[in-house]
Write a protein that holds these residues in place. Structure first.
Motif, PDB file in Angstrom:
ATOM      1  N   TYR A  47     -23.322  -1.387 -21.844  1.00 26.66           N
ATOM      2  CA  TYR A  47     -23.525  -2.757 -21.370  1.00 26.66           C
ATOM      3  C   TYR A  47     -23.944  -2.797 -19.898  1.00 26.66           C
ATOM      4  O   TYR A  47     -24.910  -3.457 -19.532  1.00 26.66           O
ATOM      5  N   HIS A  59     -24.263 -14.916 -33.580  1.00 25.42           N
ATOM      6  CA  HIS A  59     -24.706 -13.734 -32.846  1.00 25.42           C
ATOM      7  C   HIS A  59     -26.164 -13.390 -33.126  1.00 25.42           C
ATOM      8  O   HIS A  59     -26.866 -12.876 -32.249  1.00 25.42           O
ATOM      9  N   THR A  73     -28.017 -15.700 -30.645  1.00 28.84           N
ATOM     10  CA  THR A  73     -28.080 -15.247 -29.245  1.00 28.84           C
ATOM     11  C   THR A  73     -28.783 -13.900 -29.113  1.00 28.84           C
ATOM     12  O   THR A  73     -29.216 -13.537 -28.031  1.00 28.84           O
ATOM     13  N   ARG A  74     -28.904 -13.169 -30.220  1.00 34.65           N
ATOM     14  CA  ARG A  74     -29.653 -11.915 -30.174  1.00 34.65           C
ATOM     15  C   ARG A  74     -31.133 -12.193 -29.922  1.00 34.65           C
ATOM     16  O   ARG A  74     -31.812 -11.468 -29.205  1.00 34.65           O
ATOM     17  N   GLN A  87     -32.028 -14.310 -25.799  1.00 33.37           N
ATOM     18  CA  GLN A  87     -31.363 -13.400 -24.852  1.00 33.37           C
ATOM     19  C   GLN A  87     -30.818 -14.112 -23.607  1.00 33.37           C
ATOM     20  O   GLN A  87     -30.027 -13.536 -22.866  1.00 33.37           O
ATOM     21  N   PHE A 125     -25.364 -16.873 -24.239  1.00 31.32           N
ATOM     22  CA  PHE A 125     -24.226 -15.954 -24.319  1.00 31.32           C
ATOM     23  C   PHE A 125     -23.107 -16.445 -25.215  1.00 31.32           C
ATOM     24  O   PHE A 125     -22.519 -17.499 -24.955  1.00 31.32           O
ATOM     25  N   GLU A 141     -19.150 -12.364 -27.106  1.00 30.47           N
ATOM     26  CA  GLU A 141     -19.508 -10.965 -27.393  1.00 30.47           C
ATOM     27  C   GLU A 141     -20.764 -10.509 -26.662  1.00 30.47           C
ATOM     28  O   GLU A 141     -21.097  -9.330 -26.679  1.00 30.47           O
ATOM     29  N   ASP A 142     -21.473 -11.458 -26.044  1.00 32.42           N
ATOM     30  CA  ASP A 142     -22.628 -11.095 -25.222  1.00 32.42           C
ATOM     31  C   ASP A 142     -22.225 -10.923 -23.760  1.00 32.42           C
ATOM     32  O   ASP A 142     -23.073 -10.656 -22.913  1.00 32.42           O
ATOM     33  N   TYR A 196     -18.185  -7.744 -25.548  1.00 33.30           N
ATOM     34  CA  TYR A 196     -19.014  -6.649 -26.071  1.00 33.30           C
ATOM     35  C   TYR A 196     -18.171  -5.393 -26.272  1.00 33.30           C
ATOM     36  O   TYR A 196     -18.280  -4.704 -27.286  1.00 33.30           O
TER      37      TYR A 196
END
Ligand code: N1C
Length: 268
Positions: free
Chosen positions: A37, A101, A104-105, A108, A111, A114-115, A120
């Protein structure tokens, strides 16, 4: 006679709790995710000390009673992983883990928890220790309902979800699942922790997207009383609320997976 006596200490370790044990290679996964990360995904956080973060994570639960975990245990870890996200970028979710998710993938600039670094690192892992040992318990961990609420993972998600909500600002979004009975659930992390920790001065509005599974039932929509419950809680907290069913950008993601469904082939 002697054989029977010698045998007893060799019985396999019994499962003390009803939940899944610590994820194998937990500390290595935590370190690896922290470096991925901070060094690869978000190099603006490359100054974070993953060695310290890993240690603080272990110290939060090792050598402690796994039914007596507290917010306090995670304070150093939270301090080391602090991170600011821009206003208008926070996405909450409830019973819509995958879809939120996926959203948000692609987006970008948005958030979910988990982003962020802390979410994460911990996503999908299980962990616990034991008061009488400095080791992790890989056999079993307390189950929220069957054993105890104040277990290390439940307390962790409540603590980090609270911080994520406190830090949110501007227009924030929530992805809800309209194909289940508890589209809004006051006992979920979103309903129990997050909405109560949004700061009215900072968060101007909560935008809900009520998504229905393709080919799934429509249990609830924006006009359902259960959504009004959410609106009411927010109005008491001076946060405005808007709701939209099957928000097109997210619906498109569902359609990528179901290209042949009739609701995905219309051009309108
Ligand atoms: O209880 P929920 O959903 O409403 O929790 C989701 C809500 C999100 O907005 C997140 O910000 O709370 C936060 N959150 C997580 O990010 C998270 N990642 C993994 C809460 N829980 C999280 N988990 C695990 O999923 C955790 O073990 C918790 O108990 C479930 C909650 O999922 P849910 O009921 O669909």
């Amino acid at each position: 006679v002697v054989v029977g006596v010698l045998k007893w200490p060799r019985t396999p370790p019994h499962r003390e709790w009803n939940g899944t044990g610590t994820t194998p290679h937990f500390s290595e996964i935590v370190l690896g995710r922290c470096y991925t990360y901070t060094q690869v995904l978000r190099p603006e956080l490359r100054h974070k000390d993953c060695g310290q973060i890993g240690k603080a994570f272990m110290n939060a639960f090792l050598s402690k009673d796994p039914c007596n975990s507290s917010e306090q245990d995670y304070q150093l870890l939270l301090k080391l992983t602090n991170q600011t996200t821009p206003c208008h970028t926070n996405v909450f979710w409830s019973k819509s883990n995958q879809l939120a998710h996926q959203y948000t993938r692609v987006r970008q600039d948005m958030f979910t928890l988990e982003d962020t670094l802390m979410g994460y690192i911990a996503d999908g892992l299980d962990w616990c220790g034991d008061a009488g040992s400095s080791e992790m318990n890989y056999q079993s961990c307390p189950h929220r309902r069957k054993d105890c609420i104040n277990n290390p993972t439940s307390v962790f998600w409540d603590t980090v979800s609270k911080r994520f909500a406190e830090n949110a600002c501007g227009v924030v979004q929530v992805v809800l699942n309209g194909s289940i009975s508890n589209t809004f659930d006051e006992n979920s992390t979103f309903g129990r922790v997050e909405i109560h920790n949004l700061h009215p001065g900072k968060v101007s509005r909560l935008q809900a997207w009520v998504m229905h599974d393709i080919g799934g039932v429509h249990s609830h929509s924006c006009s359902s009383p259960i959504i009004n419950d959410l609106k009411f809680i927010l109005s008491k907290r001076n946060i405005s609320f808007t709701c939209q069913d099957d928000y097109r950008p997210i619906k498109f993601l569902q359609c990528v997976k179901n290209p042949d469904h009739s609701s995905c082939s219309s051009i309108i």
